[in-house]
Motif scaffolding. Structure first.
Motif, PDB file in Angstrom:
ATOM      1  N   GLN A 101       0.831  -1.209   0.000  1.00 33.19           N
ATOM      2  CA  GLN A 101       0.000   0.000   0.000  1.00 33.19           C
ATOM      3  C   GLN A 101       0.862   1.254   0.000  1.00 33.19           C
ATOM      4  OE1 GLN A 101      -2.452  -0.915   3.465  1.00 33.19           O
ATOM      5  NE2 GLN A 101      -4.246  -1.134   2.133  1.00 33.19           N
ATOM      6  N   ARG A 102       1.893   1.243   0.790  1.00 35.36           N
ATOM      7  CA  ARG A 102       2.783   2.405   0.867  1.00 35.36           C
ATOM      8  C   ARG A 102       3.447   2.672  -0.482  1.00 35.36           C
ATOM      9  NH1 ARG A 102       6.967   3.069   5.866  1.00 35.36           N
ATOM     10  NH2 ARG A 102       7.408   5.277   5.594  1.00 35.36           N
ATOM     11  N   LEU A 103       3.913   1.612  -1.112  1.00 37.51           N
ATOM     12  CA  LEU A 103       4.544   1.744  -2.415  1.00 37.51           C
ATOM     13  C   LEU A 103       3.538   2.248  -3.455  1.00 37.51           C
ATOM     14  CD1 LEU A 103       7.158   1.408  -3.988  1.00 37.51           C
ATOM     15  CD2 LEU A 103       6.709  -1.029  -4.142  1.00 37.51           C
ATOM     16  N   ALA A 104       2.320   1.743  -3.392  1.00 35.51           N
ATOM     17  CA  ALA A 104       1.274   2.210  -4.311  1.00 35.51           C
ATOM     18  C   ALA A 104       0.979   3.696  -4.087  1.00 35.51           C
ATOM     19  CB  ALA A 104       0.004   1.377  -4.120  1.00 35.51           C
ATOM     20  N   GLU A 105       0.987   4.140  -2.820  1.00 33.87           N
ATOM     21  CA  GLU A 105       0.778   5.568  -2.522  1.00 33.87           C
ATOM     22  C   GLU A 105       1.926   6.400  -3.088  1.00 33.87           C
ATOM     23  OE1 GLU A 105      -1.490   4.677   1.712  1.00 33.87           O
ATOM     24  OE2 GLU A 105       0.378   5.825   1.721  1.00 33.87           O
ATOM     25  N   TRP A 106       3.151   5.914  -2.976  1.00 30.59           N
ATOM     26  CA  TRP A 106       4.292   6.637  -3.528  1.00 30.59           C
ATOM     27  C   TRP A 106       4.138   6.818  -5.032  1.00 30.59           C
ATOM     28  CZ3 TRP A 106       8.931   3.622  -0.952  1.00 30.59           C
ATOM     29  CH2 TRP A 106       8.991   3.947   0.401  1.00 30.59           C
ATOM     30  N   LEU A 107       3.623   5.797  -5.702  1.00 26.36           N
ATOM     31  CA  LEU A 107       3.450   5.883  -7.152  1.00 26.36           C
ATOM     32  C   LEU A 107       2.461   6.975  -7.543  1.00 26.36           C
ATOM     33  CD1 LEU A 107       3.531   2.109  -8.099  1.00 26.36           C
ATOM     34  CD2 LEU A 107       5.169   3.862  -8.839  1.00 26.36           C
ATOM     35  N   ASN A 108       1.562   7.331  -6.623  1.00 27.28           N
ATOM     36  CA  ASN A 108       0.625   8.439  -6.877  1.00 27.28           C
ATOM     37  C   ASN A 108       1.278   9.803  -6.662  1.00 27.28           C
ATOM     38  OD1 ASN A 108      -1.593   6.824  -7.526  1.00 27.28           O
ATOM     39  ND2 ASN A 108      -2.094   6.536  -5.375  1.00 27.28           N
ATOM     40  N   ILE A 109       2.382   9.820  -5.932  1.00 26.82           N
ATOM     41  CA  ILE A 109       3.033  11.079  -5.568  1.00 26.82           C
ATOM     42  C   ILE A 109       4.335  11.299  -6.352  1.00 26.82           C
ATOM     43  CG2 ILE A 109       4.084  12.378  -3.659  1.00 26.82           C
ATOM     44  CD1 ILE A 109       2.347  10.639  -1.757  1.00 26.82           C
ATOM     45  N   TYR A 110       5.121  10.238  -6.509  1.00 29.32           N
ATOM     46  CA  TYR A 110       6.466  10.347  -7.077  1.00 29.32           C
ATOM     47  C   TYR A 110       6.576   9.596  -8.395  1.00 29.32           C
ATOM     48  CZ  TYR A 110       7.288  11.421  -2.134  1.00 29.32           C
ATOM     49  OH  TYR A 110       7.215  11.940  -0.878  1.00 29.32           O
ATOM     50  N   ASP A 111       7.510  10.030  -9.210  1.00 31.86           N
ATOM     51  CA  ASP A 111       7.843   9.357 -10.451  1.00 31.86           C
ATOM     52  C   ASP A 111       8.436   7.979 -10.125  1.00 31.86           C
ATOM     53  OD1 ASP A 111      10.582   9.273 -12.498  1.00 31.86           O
ATOM     54  OD2 ASP A 111       8.577   9.393 -13.388  1.00 31.86           O
ATOM     55  N   GLN A 112       8.090   6.967 -10.913  1.00 30.57           N
ATOM     56  CA  GLN A 112       8.569   5.606 -10.670  1.00 30.57           C
ATOM     57  C   GLN A 112      10.098   5.540 -10.655  1.00 30.57           C
ATOM     58  OE1 GLN A 112       6.967   2.529 -13.209  1.00 30.57           O
ATOM     59  NE2 GLN A 112       8.568   1.102 -12.662  1.00 30.57           N
ATOM     60  N   LYS A 113      10.744   6.266 -11.569  1.00 28.17           N
ATOM     61  CA  LYS A 113      12.202   6.260 -11.599  1.00 28.17           C
ATOM     62  C   LYS A 113      12.786   6.817 -10.308  1.00 28.17           C
ATOM     63  CE  LYS A 113      13.460   6.408 -16.455  1.00 28.17           C
ATOM     64  NZ  LYS A 113      14.226   7.143 -17.474  1.00 28.17           N
ATOM     65  N   MET A 114      12.174   7.879  -9.790  1.00 32.03           N
ATOM     66  CA  MET A 114      12.680   8.479  -8.553  1.00 32.03           C
ATOM     67  C   MET A 114      12.553   7.499  -7.384  1.00 32.03           C
ATOM     68  SD  MET A 114      14.053  11.244  -9.421  1.00 32.03           S
ATOM     69  CE  MET A 114      14.388  12.091  -7.893  1.00 32.03           C
ATOM     70  N   ILE A 115      11.489   6.716  -7.353  1.00 30.94           N
ATOM     71  CA  ILE A 115      11.333   5.703  -6.304  1.00 30.94           C
ATOM     72  C   ILE A 115      12.451   4.665  -6.447  1.00 30.94           C
ATOM     73  CG2 ILE A 115       9.847   3.885  -5.375  1.00 30.94           C
ATOM     74  CD1 ILE A 115       7.431   5.592  -6.390  1.00 30.94           C
ATOM     75  N   GLY A 116      12.718   4.256  -7.682  1.00 34.37           N
ATOM     76  CA  GLY A 116      13.813   3.316  -7.926  1.00 34.37           C
ATOM     77  C   GLY A 116      15.157   3.886  -7.527  1.00 34.37           C
ATOM     78  N   TYR A 117      15.379   5.172  -7.830  1.00 39.28           N
ATOM     79  CA  TYR A 117      16.633   5.813  -7.446  1.00 39.28           C
ATOM     80  C   TYR A 117      16.750   5.942  -5.923  1.00 39.28           C
ATOM     81  CZ  TYR A 117      17.262   6.948 -12.374  1.00 39.28           C
ATOM     82  OH  TYR A 117      17.419   6.880 -13.732  1.00 39.28           O
ATOM     83  N   ALA A 118      15.632   6.217  -5.259  1.00 40.16           N
ATOM     84  CA  ALA A 118      15.658   6.294  -3.787  1.00 40.16           C
ATOM     85  C   ALA A 118      15.986   4.925  -3.203  1.00 40.16           C
ATOM     86  CB  ALA A 118      14.317   6.809  -3.268  1.00 40.16           C
ATOM     87  N   LEU A 119      15.457   3.873  -3.809  1.00 38.38           N
ATOM     88  CA  LEU A 119      15.805   2.519  -3.373  1.00 38.38           C
ATOM     89  C   LEU A 119      17.303   2.288  -3.555  1.00 38.38           C
ATOM     90  CD1 LEU A 119      15.165  -0.388  -2.483  1.00 38.38           C
ATOM     91  CD2 LEU A 119      14.557  -0.887  -4.865  1.00 38.38           C
ATOM     92  N   ARG A 120      17.843   2.738  -4.704  1.00 35.37           N
ATOM     93  CA  ARG A 120      19.282   2.595  -4.955  1.00 35.37           C
ATOM     94  C   ARG A 120      20.095   3.328  -3.882  1.00 35.37           C
ATOM     95  NH1 ARG A 120      21.219   4.922 -10.388  1.00 35.37           N
ATOM     96  NH2 ARG A 120      20.210   3.076 -11.205  1.00 35.37           N
TER      97      ARG A 120
END
Length: 177
Positions: A123-142
């Motif tokens: 759910q948290r990840l799905a909420e992030w996808l509504n707020i942030y660009d998918q690439k930015m989430i991937g970069y934050a994971l990196r």
């Protein structure tokens, strides 16, 4: 600056920790680690020095370097009258493999966390996808992986900070962190 050039990153520890991801023989790994050691302490790298340390002849060292160069792990250049041995390819290759945007972001998180995500994490990840660009989430994971702080709270703090600064995925890719 590339993440592997930061002063707090121990490149040899990283290589040892990711041996199973790298396609190097034990001799190639030792050679890359020697090059990294010599570069760190600003010792000029030569074939004869590498041959001496590895108890090999110059032809064997040349063959190892040729294999590493073909794999993209080692680059030998000439700059300011000196031969430079760079091993950035060891880290670039891993970085490119680590974040693949062809995979589902959910699969990527499960892979990096080494376990299935909980329903709350989904759910948290799905909420992030509504707020942030998918690439930015991937970069934050990196970034979290780089600093060994693999938690959703840490990743979210990175995303919040980047959003506050207005950082885009293009700027991130250009190294403007």
């Amino acid at each position: 600056m590339d993440w592997w050039k930061e002063k707090f990153i121990n490149r040899r520890d990283y290589m040892l920790d990711h041996l199973d991801d790298l396609t190097m023989t034990s001799e190639e790994t030792l050679l890359v680690m020697l090059i990294d050691f010599f570069n760190q302490y600003q010792i000029p790298v030569t074939h004869s020095l590498l041959a001496s340390k590895m108890k090999k002849n110059n032809e064997e060292i040349d063959e190892l370097l040729s294999n590493l160069s073909a794999k993209g792990y080692v680059e030998i250049t000439f700059h300011d009258g000196k031969i430079i041995f760079e091993i950035d390819g060891v880290f670039k290759g891993e970085k490119d493999k680590a974040i693949s945007f062809n995979d589902s972001l959910f699969d990527l998180f499960e892979s990096e966390f080494g376990r299935p995500l909980s329903q709350m994490e989904f759910q948290r990840l799905a909420e992030w996808l509504n707020i942030y660009d998918q690439k930015m989430i991937g970069y934050a994971l990196r970034e979290a992986l780089t600093y060994e702080h693999l938690s959703f709270d840490y990743i979210e703090r990175i995303l919040i900070e980047w959003k506050k600064r207005g950082l885009t995925s293009d700027e991130y890719e250009e190294g403007k962190r």
